[in-house]
Structure formats: structure tokens, C-alpha cells
Design a protein around this motif. Sequence first.
Motif, PDB file in Angstrom:
ATOM      1  N   SER A  94      -1.545  -0.884  -4.995  1.00 27.61           N
ATOM      2  CA  SER A  94      -0.747   0.146  -5.655  1.00 27.61           C
ATOM      3  C   SER A  94      -1.659   1.070  -6.440  1.00 27.61           C
ATOM      4  N   ASP A  95      -1.106   2.226  -6.809  1.00 20.61           N
ATOM      5  CA  ASP A  95      -1.872   3.202  -7.590  1.00 20.61           C
ATOM      6  C   ASP A  95      -0.874   4.154  -8.252  1.00 20.61           C
ATOM      7  N   LEU A  96      -1.296   4.740  -9.360  1.00 21.48           N
ATOM      8  CA  LEU A  96      -0.466   5.739 -10.022  1.00 21.48           C
ATOM      9  C   LEU A  96      -0.361   7.001  -9.167  1.00 21.48           C
ATOM     10  N   TYR A  97      -1.454   7.328  -8.472  1.00 20.25           N
ATOM     11  CA  TYR A  97      -1.507   8.542  -7.665  1.00 20.25           C
ATOM     12  C   TYR A  97      -1.510   8.201  -6.172  1.00 20.25           C
ATOM     13  N   ASP A  98      -1.181   9.193  -5.368  1.00 24.17           N
ATOM     14  CA  ASP A  98      -1.096   8.994  -3.926  1.00 24.17           C
ATOM     15  C   ASP A  98      -2.394   9.443  -3.259  1.00 24.17           C
ATOM     16  N   TYR A  99      -3.171   8.465  -2.785  1.00 24.79           N
ATOM     17  CA  TYR A  99      -4.401   8.760  -2.055  1.00 24.79           C
ATOM     18  C   TYR A  99      -4.273   8.372  -0.592  1.00 24.79           C
ATOM     19  N   GLY A 100      -3.024   8.164  -0.161  1.00 24.75           N
ATOM     20  CA  GLY A 100      -2.795   7.839   1.237  1.00 24.75           C
ATOM     21  C   GLY A 100      -2.908   6.367   1.570  1.00 24.75           C
ATOM     22  N   TYR A 101      -2.901   5.516   0.544  1.00 20.41           N
ATOM     23  CA  TYR A 101      -3.014   4.076   0.793  1.00 20.41           C
ATOM     24  C   TYR A 101      -2.198   3.332  -0.258  1.00 20.41           C
ATOM     25  N   GLY A 102      -1.556   2.256   0.145  1.00 19.74           N
ATOM     26  CA  GLY A 102      -0.790   1.446  -0.787  1.00 19.74           C
ATOM     27  C   GLY A 102       0.451   2.167  -1.300  1.00 19.74           C
ATOM     28  N   LYS A 103       1.051   1.592  -2.328  1.00 19.06           N
ATOM     29  CA  LYS A 103       2.252   2.150  -2.935  1.00 19.06           C
ATOM     30  C   LYS A 103       1.869   2.987  -4.146  1.00 19.06           C
ATOM     31  N   SER A 104       2.238   4.251  -4.129  1.00 18.98           N
ATOM     32  CA  SER A 104       1.873   5.154  -5.219  1.00 18.98           C
ATOM     33  C   SER A 104       2.993   5.249  -6.247  1.00 18.98           C
ATOM     34  N   GLY A 105       2.683   5.852  -7.393  1.00 16.02           N
ATOM     35  CA  GLY A 105       3.672   6.055  -8.444  1.00 16.02           C
ATOM     36  C   GLY A 105       3.851   4.880  -9.377  1.00 16.02           C
ATOM     37  N   LEU A 106       3.013   3.863  -9.279  1.00 18.78           N
ATOM     38  CA  LEU A 106       3.120   2.692 -10.138  1.00 18.78           C
ATOM     39  C   LEU A 106       2.067   2.742 -11.229  1.00 18.78           C
ATOM     40  N   ASP A 107       2.511   2.887 -12.467  1.00 15.05           N
ATOM     41  CA  ASP A 107       1.611   2.962 -13.621  1.00 15.05           C
ATOM     42  C   ASP A 107       1.320   1.556 -14.123  1.00 15.05           C
TER      43      ASP A 107
END
Length: 214
Positions: A94-107
Motif C-alpha cells: 500500500s501507499d499514500l500515493y499512486d505509483y502504479g503498484y499496490g493499493k493507493s490512498g492509504l495513509d
Amino acid sequence: MSKAFIFQKGEWSKIKDWIGNSKSGHGLNGISYNGNHEREKHDFYATNPHSVDIFLERIKKDNIVLPKTIHEPACGQGHISKELEKYGYNVVSSDLYDYGYGKSGLDFLKSIDKADCFFTNPPYKFALQFVEKSVENLKPDGMSIMYLKIQFLEGKERNLFFKKHPPKYVYVNSSRQMCAKNGDFGGSPSNLMCYAWYIWDKNFHGDTIIRWID
């Protein structure tokens, strides 16, 4: 038997190492950067998969067993996650930002589920906060593994945290490693830094063991 150096409590502030020059691609973890290069907007500096590989091989030799399921909370383009999956781990990315991998938007700092293992290279501006959150939210017998500069050992605020939550191991890379801005590993060799893998064990209370990755 692996060589190890054990730091006694209260000695963290004595550690000094190379801190980079004015052309270095990164600031110190948790310390502002005033070099000539503009930092990536969201502090996206990808971990070289080779750095992950040599670490995993090293801890295998030391019979350190990681939990089977791992949460990578700052996954970026998946450089760490993909390498972990090659070794057979189940990775939640996961990641806060969308880099094209995993689930984005998760702080990670605001909303976090407990996990058996956190394994990431955190944004340098929030490195201590990432470490604190990960250690606080480990399940019983859990482990937190953070890829940080050796200078993370410095600082009064971090010293207070280390006294309360000392890492069980710090694996220092004998050769300087590179984290790539925007995932571009074609950058200047001046971006090479002394990085280490810090391992917190939920049940550990004692003196930290320092080991080296050749």
C-alpha cells in the motif's frame, strides 16, 4: 559464528558516520536537506532490489525468520514488495500515493491495521513516525523492518525512542547503496549512501546487535 557488535544503552549519540556532501541525492532521515538537487515531491526514492536481496540472504545465514505475511506500507512502484514475493512471502502493498503498484490512498500514519511484519523504506521526513507507528501496531511476536540511513541512530528525539524501543538488530551495508528518485536507477553515483536495515522485535528488550552486510 557471525560477528556482532553490541551497543550499550546510552551510546547511540556517540555514533558518527559519513553524512553525504552537497551533491548527495538525499537528506538525512528526519533532517532537512539543503543540497543542490530538488527532492521528489512526495519523497519517492525507490529501494534498489539488490539491497533487499543481499539483506534477505544475510539474515537467512543468521537464521532470522520473518513472518510469512508482510505489510509494505510505502510500496512505491513495488521494488521491495516484488523482491519479498520472490522469496515466497505474502505481501500486502500500500501507499499514500499512486505509483502504479499496490493499493493507493492509504495513509500509514493515520489509519493502520496491526500486522505480523512491517517492511519498508519510509519517506525520510516521516521516518521516526513510521517506525513508531509500526512498532506500536505489531501483533504479538511481530517484527518491523525499516530501511534507513545510518544517521538515523543520531538525534535526541530518536534517542528517547531507542531507549524505549531498541531495535534488536541493525544490519549495516558495508558498501554504500542507492535509492533512486522516482525509481530511476540511472542517476549519479554521488547518490550512494550508507544505509542499514533496522529490525524491531515486538518481544525484544535489551542491547542492540550490529551486524554488517558485505
